[in-house]
Design a protein around this motif. Structure first.
Motif, PDB file in Angstrom:
ATOM      1  N   ARG A  91       0.858  -1.193   0.000  1.00  0.00           N
ATOM      2  CA  ARG A  91       0.000   0.000   0.000  1.00  0.00           C
ATOM      3  C   ARG A  91       0.887   1.233   0.000  1.00  0.00           C
ATOM      4  N   VAL A  92       0.678   2.096  -0.995  1.00  0.00           N
ATOM      5  CA  VAL A  92       1.481   3.309  -1.159  1.00  0.00           C
ATOM      6  C   VAL A  92       0.683   4.494  -0.623  1.00  0.00           C
ATOM      7  N   PRO A  93       1.113   5.069   0.494  1.00  0.00           N
ATOM      8  CA  PRO A  93       0.345   6.177   1.094  1.00  0.00           C
ATOM      9  C   PRO A  93       0.187   7.377   0.161  1.00  0.00           C
ATOM     10  N   VAL A  94       1.225   7.655  -0.618  1.00  0.00           N
ATOM     11  CA  VAL A  94       1.159   8.825  -1.509  1.00  0.00           C
ATOM     12  C   VAL A  94       0.032   8.665  -2.515  1.00  0.00           C
ATOM     13  N   LEU A  95      -0.174   7.436  -2.985  1.00  0.00           N
ATOM     14  CA  LEU A  95      -1.221   7.176  -3.977  1.00  0.00           C
ATOM     15  C   LEU A  95      -2.544   6.805  -3.334  1.00  0.00           C
ATOM     16  N   GLU A  96      -2.479   6.480  -2.021  1.00  0.00           N
ATOM     17  CA  GLU A  96      -3.660   6.010  -1.304  1.00  0.00           C
ATOM     18  C   GLU A  96      -4.282   4.817  -2.033  1.00  0.00           C
ATOM     19  N   GLN A  97      -3.432   3.915  -2.475  1.00  0.00           N
ATOM     20  CA  GLN A  97      -3.911   2.703  -3.122  1.00  0.00           C
ATOM     21  C   GLN A  97      -2.883   1.598  -2.955  1.00  0.00           C
ATOM     22  N   ARG A 145      15.129  -3.841  -6.014  1.00  0.00           N
ATOM     23  CA  ARG A 145      14.222  -3.048  -6.849  1.00  0.00           C
ATOM     24  C   ARG A 145      13.017  -3.893  -7.246  1.00  0.00           C
ATOM     25  N   LEU A 146      11.842  -3.323  -7.054  1.00  0.00           N
ATOM     26  CA  LEU A 146      10.595  -3.966  -7.452  1.00  0.00           C
ATOM     27  C   LEU A 146       9.862  -3.053  -8.427  1.00  0.00           C
ATOM     28  N   THR A 147       9.069  -3.655  -9.285  1.00  0.00           N
ATOM     29  CA  THR A 147       8.337  -2.883 -10.286  1.00  0.00           C
ATOM     30  C   THR A 147       6.867  -3.288 -10.290  1.00  0.00           C
ATOM     31  N   SER A 148       6.063  -2.486 -10.953  1.00  0.00           N
ATOM     32  CA  SER A 148       4.640  -2.779 -11.103  1.00  0.00           C
ATOM     33  C   SER A 148       4.142  -2.119 -12.372  1.00  0.00           C
ATOM     34  N   ALA A 149       3.183  -2.771 -13.023  1.00  0.00           N
ATOM     35  CA  ALA A 149       2.600  -2.189 -14.231  1.00  0.00           C
ATOM     36  C   ALA A 149       1.850  -0.897 -13.903  1.00  0.00           C
ATOM     37  N   ASP A 150       1.417  -0.777 -12.642  1.00  0.00           N
ATOM     38  CA  ASP A 150       0.648   0.411 -12.233  1.00  0.00           C
ATOM     39  C   ASP A 150       1.506   1.448 -11.518  1.00  0.00           C
ATOM     40  N   LEU A 151       2.826   1.230 -11.518  1.00  0.00           N
ATOM     41  CA  LEU A 151       3.714   2.135 -10.792  1.00  0.00           C
ATOM     42  C   LEU A 151       3.902   3.429 -11.594  1.00  0.00           C
ATOM     43  N   PRO A 206       9.284   9.846  -8.545  1.00  0.00           N
ATOM     44  CA  PRO A 206      10.455   9.483  -7.727  1.00  0.00           C
ATOM     45  C   PRO A 206      10.098   9.157  -6.281  1.00  0.00           C
ATOM     46  N   LEU A 207       9.132   9.875  -5.710  1.00  0.00           N
ATOM     47  CA  LEU A 207       8.757   9.635  -4.319  1.00  0.00           C
ATOM     48  C   LEU A 207       8.137   8.246  -4.156  1.00  0.00           C
ATOM     49  N   VAL A 208       7.279   7.883  -5.097  1.00  0.00           N
ATOM     50  CA  VAL A 208       6.646   6.558  -5.055  1.00  0.00           C
ATOM     51  C   VAL A 208       7.695   5.472  -5.284  1.00  0.00           C
ATOM     52  N   GLN A 209       8.603   5.693  -6.227  1.00  0.00           N
ATOM     53  CA  GLN A 209       9.625   4.702  -6.514  1.00  0.00           C
ATOM     54  C   GLN A 209      10.539   4.490  -5.303  1.00  0.00           C
ATOM     55  N   THR A 210      10.869   5.565  -4.614  1.00  0.00           N
ATOM     56  CA  THR A 210      11.694   5.448  -3.405  1.00  0.00           C
ATOM     57  C   THR A 210      10.973   4.638  -2.338  1.00  0.00           C
ATOM     58  N   ALA A 251      11.090  -2.967  -0.848  1.00  0.00           N
ATOM     59  CA  ALA A 251      11.856  -4.107  -1.376  1.00  0.00           C
ATOM     60  C   ALA A 251      12.935  -4.518  -0.394  1.00  0.00           C
ATOM     61  N   ARG A 252      13.614  -3.545   0.173  1.00  0.00           N
ATOM     62  CA  ARG A 252      14.676  -3.859   1.135  1.00  0.00           C
ATOM     63  C   ARG A 252      14.107  -4.480   2.412  1.00  0.00           C
ATOM     64  N   GLN A 253      12.865  -4.129   2.746  1.00  0.00           N
ATOM     65  CA  GLN A 253      12.224  -4.724   3.920  1.00  0.00           C
ATOM     66  C   GLN A 253      11.904  -6.209   3.695  1.00  0.00           C
ATOM     67  N   LEU A 254      11.790  -6.603   2.435  1.00  0.00           N
ATOM     68  CA  LEU A 254      11.539  -8.009   2.120  1.00  0.00           C
ATOM     69  C   LEU A 254      12.815  -8.849   2.193  1.00  0.00           C
ATOM     70  N   SER A 255      13.958  -8.186   2.179  1.00  0.00           N
ATOM     71  CA  SER A 255      15.226  -8.912   2.240  1.00  0.00           C
ATOM     72  C   SER A 255      15.336  -9.633   3.579  1.00  0.00           C
ATOM     73  N   VAL A 256      15.933 -10.818   3.554  1.00  0.00           N
ATOM     74  CA  VAL A 256      15.960 -11.639   4.767  1.00  0.00           C
ATOM     75  C   VAL A 256      17.170 -12.570   4.756  1.00  0.00           C
ATOM     76  N   ARG A 257      17.624 -12.902   5.942  1.00  0.00           N
ATOM     77  CA  ARG A 257      18.659 -13.923   6.123  1.00  0.00           C
ATOM     78  C   ARG A 257      17.966 -15.191   6.625  1.00  0.00           C
ATOM     79  N   VAL A 258      18.150 -16.276   5.895  1.00  0.00           N
ATOM     80  CA  VAL A 258      17.493 -17.536   6.236  1.00  0.00           C
ATOM     81  C   VAL A 258      18.515 -18.467   6.880  1.00  0.00           C
TER      82      VAL A 258
END
Length: 270
Positions: free
Chosen positions: A178-184, A207-213, A217-221, A227-234
């Motif tokens: 959920r992107v607060p800037v877009l409220e969607q 880096r993650l992408t979306s067809a609706d992105l 720059p603010l949304v991309q950041t 994306a970095r929050q999804l990174s994990v050490r298993v």
């Protein structure tokens, strides 16, 4: 003197004697085949006994190492087996461990390895060890292969809606954000860098992408930070036989791991 019978050309021969010779040869061949079959059966029976003894030894060893797994399934390779027994050296011993797992520190999640296949080469085990069930079994080299389920990794990421998969040989991800800037809410996709650090699988999404992105720059950041929050050490569960992780590959069934070790005690002196 053997009876002679006239041949077509009027001469006499000793046909019955030749027939008796052929019959004796056939009987000898049959006896040799039966004997060979009995030796093969005896060889396989002896191998089965050795497999059970080695399985018991290995089960005790992995218990000492606090590895959780089902009873090991052992297969002794090489033929004939009996000559290997006499030499005390074996070409290969393969061990299949099912349901290898262990708790993760600081988390309620459990990293699961449904199957871990261990291939021990150039194995040494004395006849006394096989006969008594006590003694040392060592291997010159050991290689382990297994697969970490994607469910285990998703549980560590601990984000709702995250899905992992193999994508062209890489680890792919799909996740809602959920992107607060877009409220969607957007559905983003991308691939990860997967590396090895000691006993950990390191998964990094940059880096993650979306067809609706939107081209904002603010949304991309914001999405890159997600994306970095999804990174994990298993962290892998403790691997038996001092196996050291050195390769990880994404497969449709999960993350395939390869580990190896040298000069390993498959069991220790009791």
């Amino acid at each position: 003197m053997a009876d002679s019978y006239p041949a077509d050309d009027g001469t006499y021969g000793e046909r019955p004697r030749r027939r008796r010779g052929r019959r004796a040869l056939v009987i000898l061949v049959i006896l040799l085949l039966v004997l060979a079959g009995l030796l093969v059966v005896a060889d396989r029976v002896a191998a089965g006994v050795a497999e059970r003894v080695v399985a018991d030894q290995i089960n005790q060893e992995i218990s000492r190492q606090n590895v959780q797994a089902s009873a090991p399934e052992v297969t002794v390779g090489g033929f004939p087996f009996l000559t290997q027994v006499l030499n005390g050296r074996y070409d290969s011993i393969k061990v299949l461990l099912r349901d290898v797992q262990g708790p993760v520190q600081g988390s309620d999640a459990t990293v699961k390895v449904p199957e871990l296949t261990v291939d021990a080469r150039d194995v040494t085990a004395s006849l006394d060890t096989l006969r008594s069930g006590q003694g040392e079994v060592t291997a010159k080299t050991v290689q382990g292969t297994g697969t970490v389920t994607y469910d285990s990794v998703v549980a560590l990421i601990d984000r709702p809606g995250v899905q992992l998969r193999e994508q062209d040989g890489k680890l792919g991800v799909t996740a809602p954000v959920r992107v607060p800037v877009l409220e969607q809410e957007l559905t983003v996709q991308g691939t990860a860098d997967v590396t090895v650090d000691g006993s950990h699988i390191v998964i990094g999404f940059d880096r993650l992408t979306s067809a609706d992105l939107p081209d904002n720059p603010l949304v991309q950041t914001f999405v890159n930070n997600f994306a970095r929050q999804l990174s994990v050490r298993v962290p892998l569960p403790p691997l038996p036989f001092a196996l050291q992780l050195h390769e990880v590959r994404a497969l449709p069934s999960g993350l395939a791991v390869t580990a190896s070790a040298r000069d390993v005690a498959l069991s220790e002196v009791s």
